[in-house]
Design an enzyme around this catalytic site. Structure first.
Site, PDB file in Angstrom:
ATOM      1  N   GLY A   1      32.704  32.353  38.677  1.00  9.33           N
ATOM      2  CA  GLY A   1      33.331  33.250  37.704  1.00  9.33           C
ATOM      3  C   GLY A   1      32.858  34.652  37.992  1.00  9.33           C
TER       4      GLY A   1
ATOM      5  N   CYS B   1      33.949  39.626  39.983  1.00  5.65           N
ATOM      6  CA  CYS B   1      34.214  39.963  41.392  1.00  5.65           C
ATOM      7  C   CYS B   1      34.969  38.879  42.161  1.00  5.65           C
ATOM      8  CB  CYS B   1      32.899  40.285  42.077  1.00  5.65           C
ATOM      9  SG  CYS B   1      31.997  41.564  41.199  1.00  5.65           S
TER      10      CYS B   1
HETATM   11  C1  UGA Z   1      29.163  38.811  43.841  1.00  2.00           C
HETATM   12  C2  UGA Z   1      28.565  38.924  45.257  1.00  2.00           C
HETATM   13  O1  UGA Z   1      27.577  37.904  45.440  1.00  2.00           O
HETATM   14  C3  UGA Z   1      27.920  40.299  45.487  1.00  2.00           C
HETATM   15  O2  UGA Z   1      27.463  40.388  46.838  1.00  2.00           O
HETATM   16  C4  UGA Z   1      28.988  41.384  45.231  1.00  2.00           C
HETATM   17  O3  UGA Z   1      28.442  42.692  45.374  1.00  2.00           O
HETATM   18  C5  UGA Z   1      29.519  41.227  43.805  1.00  2.00           C
HETATM   19  O4  UGA Z   1      30.099  39.910  43.661  1.00  2.00           O
HETATM   20  C6  UGA Z   1      30.583  42.288  43.597  1.00  2.00           C
HETATM   21  O5  UGA Z   1      31.598  42.260  44.288  1.00  2.00           O
HETATM   22  O6  UGA Z   1      30.339  43.215  42.825  1.00  2.00           O
HETATM   23  P1  UGA Z   1      28.176  38.344  41.384  1.00  2.00           P
HETATM   24  O7  UGA Z   1      29.596  38.299  40.932  1.00  2.00           O
HETATM   25  O8  UGA Z   1      27.184  39.132  40.612  1.00  2.00           O
HETATM   26  O9  UGA Z   1      28.097  38.913  42.901  1.00  2.00           O
HETATM   27  O10 UGA Z   1      27.657  36.846  41.372  1.00  2.00           O
HETATM   28  P2  UGA Z   1      27.207  35.736  42.425  1.00  2.00           P
HETATM   29  O11 UGA Z   1      25.753  35.563  42.348  1.00  2.00           O
HETATM   30  O12 UGA Z   1      27.782  35.971  43.752  1.00  2.00           O
HETATM   31  O13 UGA Z   1      27.890  34.438  41.776  1.00  2.00           O
HETATM   32  C7  UGA Z   1      29.292  34.389  41.560  1.00  2.00           C
HETATM   33  C8  UGA Z   1      29.694  33.069  40.977  1.00  2.00           C
HETATM   34  O14 UGA Z   1      29.555  32.026  41.945  1.00  2.00           O
HETATM   35  C9  UGA Z   1      28.879  32.611  39.762  1.00  2.00           C
HETATM   36  O15 UGA Z   1      29.761  32.112  38.777  1.00  2.00           O
HETATM   37  C10 UGA Z   1      28.003  31.497  40.306  1.00  2.00           C
HETATM   38  O16 UGA Z   1      27.674  30.548  39.324  1.00  2.00           O
HETATM   39  C11 UGA Z   1      28.910  30.918  41.361  1.00  2.00           C
HETATM   40  N1  UGA Z   1      28.186  30.183  42.437  1.00  2.00           N
HETATM   41  C12 UGA Z   1      27.349  30.841  43.270  1.00  2.00           C
HETATM   42  C13 UGA Z   1      28.420  28.837  42.596  1.00  2.00           C
HETATM   43  O17 UGA Z   1      29.200  28.197  41.856  1.00  2.00           O
HETATM   44  N2  UGA Z   1      27.781  28.182  43.618  1.00  2.00           N
HETATM   45  C14 UGA Z   1      26.932  28.818  44.472  1.00  2.00           C
HETATM   46  O18 UGA Z   1      26.384  28.159  45.389  1.00  2.00           O
HETATM   47  C15 UGA Z   1      26.709  30.182  44.290  1.00  2.00           C
END
Ligand code: UGA
Length: 434
Positions: free
Chosen positions: A260, A263
């Site tokens: 979610g 981004c």
């Molecule tokens: C993401 C990118 O990781 C950043 O590098 C980028 O700068 C940012 O978007 C942006 O474009 O501003 P973010 O949205 O803060 O960052 O969150 P993430 O940590 O990447 O996680 C995104 C989603 O993926 C979360 O809902 C998380 O629960 C999910 N996720 C993550 C999974 O379901 N499985 C995983 O293995 C990793």
């Protein structure tokens, strides 16, 4: 000592974290926003968003005068670098809405002074947008203005924004101006990571490609999880083994209820749209999005099918831990589905309660801590992997629930232990424990 004078338009996660970090390095940073009420909150030291460590840096740099907030563009005329960090939300067709970027580009142009200014976009924007910014600025700037356009995409994650900004894997600088590249390299000198200096289009594409690659890994993990559930395989183990191959890497292969946030959902849709626009088959990205959506739906359906009782404790509402952000959070779709099916929900999240209340109002029962949410519930549902949930006392959970059934959307508990303790336990990509 002040190093550089910069302005940042926008004070969301990207704008504010960038502003605070650069101010902390001794630069004079002016943050420009359009809402007077928010600007006065920021001036008083309230970061508005929840981001670990940010309030402290904000406070320090307000006190030392390195950081200023304003609703006007007066600081532009003295700025060597201006960052555009405004939102680019999805439109109905999936394309990025660039209206804020356009408005801001014009405002910057009108405010330019005699100093050479780099106008650098941090917002995530489709290929060609910075050329459009250049055109808008050229058409609106005073004749004597000297400027160059650059693209400096941002890779920080919510929840770890400060440390990601201090030590990123890479700093990408896209520009056709040597002088602009030099100034941006100078500003980023105290910051870690590799440097990628490239043309504007490549920098714009790098951002979408990076987020879409990570989203693709997550959807791939969720596809393997779904197959593993049917085939009787252990998806986390399968994915761990896959990730041990250096060419793949272990990160972002955690199966769950899907991604979610502000981004990934937006950027995957936008890149798919860009592909179609370019006449390129980008259906891979449509599938990434579809699998992500299915992950939520499947989990919600499993709860509907297997719950014992109609009162559920919900632990975790934010789209991931360490943030209060609920934009595109899986919890929203899942709870809507559960409400539609007649469940009563007792919810708790360490940070996101206020935002969720704005959406659901009195349809949910809100609690100040996880134990109160649990008391009086039939079963437990985990939707965000906050540390305090993973560290919860399982004996206590078992004693408190009317029926020891746990639906774990983030695989925070161990199925073997849950089985031994007498729980009925449903998780992602692993055999149900009954
Ligand atoms: C993401 C990118 O990781 C950043 O590098 C980028 O700068 C940012 O978007 C942006 O474009 O501003 P973010 O949205 O803060 O960052 O969150 P993430 O940590 O990447 O996680 C995104 C989603 O993926 C979360 O809902 C998380 O629960 C999910 N996720 C993550 C999974 O379901 N499985 C995983 O293995 C990793």
């Amino acid at each position: 000592m002040i190093d550089m004078e910069i302005s940042i338009i926008g004070h969301g996660y990207v704008g504010l974290v960038t502003a605070c970090v650069f101010a902390d390095f001794g630069n004079k940073v002016h943050v420009i926003g359009r809402t007077p009420e928010k600007i006065s909150r920021l001036k008083s030291g309230d970061p508005i968003i929840y981001e670990p460590g940010l309030e402290e840096i904000l406070d320090r740099n307000l006190k030392n005068g390195n950081l200023e907030f304003s609703t006007n563009y007066d600081s532009i005329k003295d700025s060597e670098i201006v960052f555009i960090a405004v939102g680019t939300p999805s439109q109905a067709d999936g394309s990025a809405d660039l209206s804020q970027v356009k408005v801001v580009a014009k405002e910057i142009a009108l405010a330019l002074g005699e100093r050479f200014t780099v106008i650098s976009c941090k917002s995530t924007v489709p290929v060609g947008t910075n050329k459009m910014v250049e055109k808008i600025v050229t058409e609106n700037a005073p004749a004597q203005a000297k400027f160059a356009v650059a693209s400096c995409p941002e890779f920080l994650r919510e929840g770890t924004g400060v440390s990601d900004t201090l030590s990123p894997d890479r700093v990408v600088i896209g520009t056709e101006s040597k002088k602009a590249a030099e100034l941006l390299l100078e500003l980023h000198k105290p910051i870690g990571g590799q440097r990628v200096v490239c043309d504007l289009s490549s920098a714009e594409m790098i951002k979408y490609a990076s987020n879409s690659m990570l989203a693709t890994k997550i959807s791939f993990a969720n596809l393997i999880a779904e197959m593993s559930e049917v085939a009787g395989a252990n998806a986390p183990l399968v994915l761990k083994a896959v990730g041990l191959d250096n060419r793949v890497g272990a990160k972002f292969l955690d199966a769950g209820i899907g991604y979610g946030g502000a981004c990934f959902p937006k950027d995957v849709k936008a890149l798919a749209f860009i592909g179609k626009d370019l006449g390129v088959d980008s259906s891979l990205l449509d599938q990434v999005e579809k699998i992500n959506h299915n992950a939520r739906e499947r989990f919600a359906e499993r709860i509907v099918k297997n719950a014992k009782g109609k009162v559920l404790a919900i632990w975790g509402l934010s789209f991931k831990p360490n943030t209060d952000d609920i934009r595109e959070a899986p919890s929203i779709d899942i709870m809507k589905h559960l409400l539609k099916n007649g469940f009563s929900l007792r919810v708790y999240d360490p940070q996101a309660m206020g935002h969720i209340r704005k959406i659901f109002g009195d349809q949910l029962n809100y609690f100040d801590n996880k134990d109160d949410a649990l008391a009086g519930s039939d079963n437990l549902v985990v939707l965000t992997e906050w540390n305090e949930f993973a560290a919860a006392d399982l004996e206590e959970i078992k004693k408190t629930l009317n029926s020891p059934v746990v639906f774990d959307g983030r695989n925070i508990f161990d199925p073997e232990q849950m089985g031994k303790m007498g729980f009925e336990y449903y998780s992602i990509g692993r055999k149900d424990v009954k």
